[in-house]
Design a protein around this motif. Structure first.
Motif, short mmCIF file in Angstrom:
data_model
loop_
_atom_site.label_atom_id
_atom_site.label_comp_id
_atom_site.label_asym_id
_atom_site.label_seq_id
_atom_site.Cartn_x
_atom_site.Cartn_y
_atom_site.Cartn_z
N LEU A 62 10.45 20.28 -85.37
CA LEU A 62 9.28 20.73 -84.62
C LEU A 62 9.30 20.26 -83.17
CD1 LEU A 62 6.34 22.01 -84.70
CD2 LEU A 62 5.54 19.69 -85.22
N THR A 63 9.11 21.19 -82.25
CA THR A 63 8.88 20.87 -80.83
C THR A 63 7.44 21.26 -80.56
OG1 THR A 63 11.18 21.35 -80.30
CG2 THR A 63 9.61 21.33 -78.46
N LEU A 64 6.67 20.33 -79.98
CA LEU A 64 5.24 20.60 -79.81
C LEU A 64 4.75 20.05 -78.48
CD1 LEU A 64 2.85 21.75 -81.63
CD2 LEU A 64 2.34 19.36 -82.18
N PHE A 65 4.01 20.88 -77.74
CA PHE A 65 3.41 20.42 -76.48
C PHE A 65 1.91 20.58 -76.53
CE2 PHE A 65 5.05 24.79 -75.70
CZ PHE A 65 3.93 25.44 -75.24
N TYR A 84 -1.92 16.81 -84.55
CA TYR A 84 -0.77 16.85 -85.46
C TYR A 84 -0.46 15.45 -86.00
CZ TYR A 84 4.19 16.85 -86.76
OH TYR A 84 5.37 16.66 -87.42
#
Lengths: 214, 214
Positions: free
Chosen positions: B63-66, B74
């Motif tokens: 997962l890549t999350l901004f 999250y």
């Protein structure tokens, strides 16, 4: 169960966000009109529900809740087992939906809201449109839409494979902006964004929301 | 399980928001410094993770999350069973926490960020502080804090009886603002807000976050 009371007006973007969530969930609600012209939203009875003096606010049994995105999330959680799924199944799905909601709240709306204000609200109030603000905001808005365009090339919806709150929160402002001169060109130049809008604005739940202010 | 990679810098307010959530959850993380002076955040490797070119962004397995508030949510969901409870137990508790997060994102930060920019960032960049912007923002900011003051008279935390994401999201900007001339007076004039800040800023998890940039 008594219907959720929504204090607002059906043409306000933030009220529409809440109505869209309720409509997708096929939840019963009662719209309580707030007379903005008479300044009802700045009077004590309204301020007791919403201290910032802005619409919308909901009352659901003992709960009073404001901030349209918080209400939309609450509706998605409360009616988890009815209507459209709006908030994902797993922790990762929800995280990507939250990222999409924040893209709207922190990027899309801050760039697009001044355009909406100058081109729609100001003329309604008899104030001249500030063209310099429109031009400057259009440049920012186009850059935001470039990122949406890129993401929508990889997945049909902003939160991934399914329609969700990430798309829904974008709908009210898009509804107004996409028909405006100049702004319309910014949308039309981005084919994935246009296809996404066709997909989401043709949803039955959304048609019911826009019919309220038609 | 590999530690969460946090790309950012420990004195950035948005990075601090993410670090505070990880710290409260006692989660393992690795801070990957982004060299803003060299413009690393505008270069392709960073833009591949965060298309808007701003910090922070996390990588957690696949997962890549901004967007810092999406990441904080999250972290609260993923580590639900460890560290401090940050996100409520019931649908109603979560709704009120979401309302508190949105109060920060839509009211507190829009009013306070220009003050922070003019009084902290501009001098760092050798730009003169625009006193008119500071004065105008201080008026707005004081009105927002009035609402916080009223809510904190009824409950010890912004989401209700317990510390939560509603408080946590406010912490980085408050950390910087509360020590500034003039702004400090706005805080000190509101005793419930001051008591709240004493309560939350003395948390061990927060001390660990501020120690990183001390």
């Amino acid at each position: 169960m008594a219907p959720v009371k929504v204090h607002g007006i059906p043409r306000s973007t933030c009220t529409m966000r809440v109505l869209a969530a309720l409509s997708e969930k096929e939840a019963d609600y009662e719209l309580v009109m707030v007379n903005l012209m008479k300044g009802e939203h700045k009077q004590p009875p309204f301020l007791a529900l919403q201290p910032f003096g802005v619409i919308p606010v909901i009352q659901d049994e003992d709960l009073t809740l404001f901030e349209s995105r918080a209400i939309a999330r609450y509706v998605a959680d409360k009616y988890q087992n009815q209507g459209s799924s709006l908030y994902g199944e797993s922790v990762t799905e929800r995280a990507l939906i939250e990222q999409g909601i924040e893209m709207e709240a922190q990027n899309f709306t801050p760039a697009g809201q001044p355009i909406f204000y100058q081109m729609v609200i100001a003329p309604m109030r008899g104030t001249p449109t500030n063209e310099a603000v429109v031009e400057e905001s259009l440049i920012k808005f186009a850059k935001v839409l470039d990122i949406h365009e890129e993401r929508l090339a990889k997945a049909p919806y902003l939160g991934g494979e399914s329609f969700s709150l990430a798309d829904l929160t974008h709908m009210p402002l898009t509804h107004y902006l996409i028909g405006l001169p100049k702004v319309s060109d910014v949308f039309r130049a981005r084919k994935n964004v246009m296809a996404w809008w066709e997909r989401i604005s043709s949803r039955e739940a959304w048609k019911k929301v826009t019919a309220l202010s038609a």
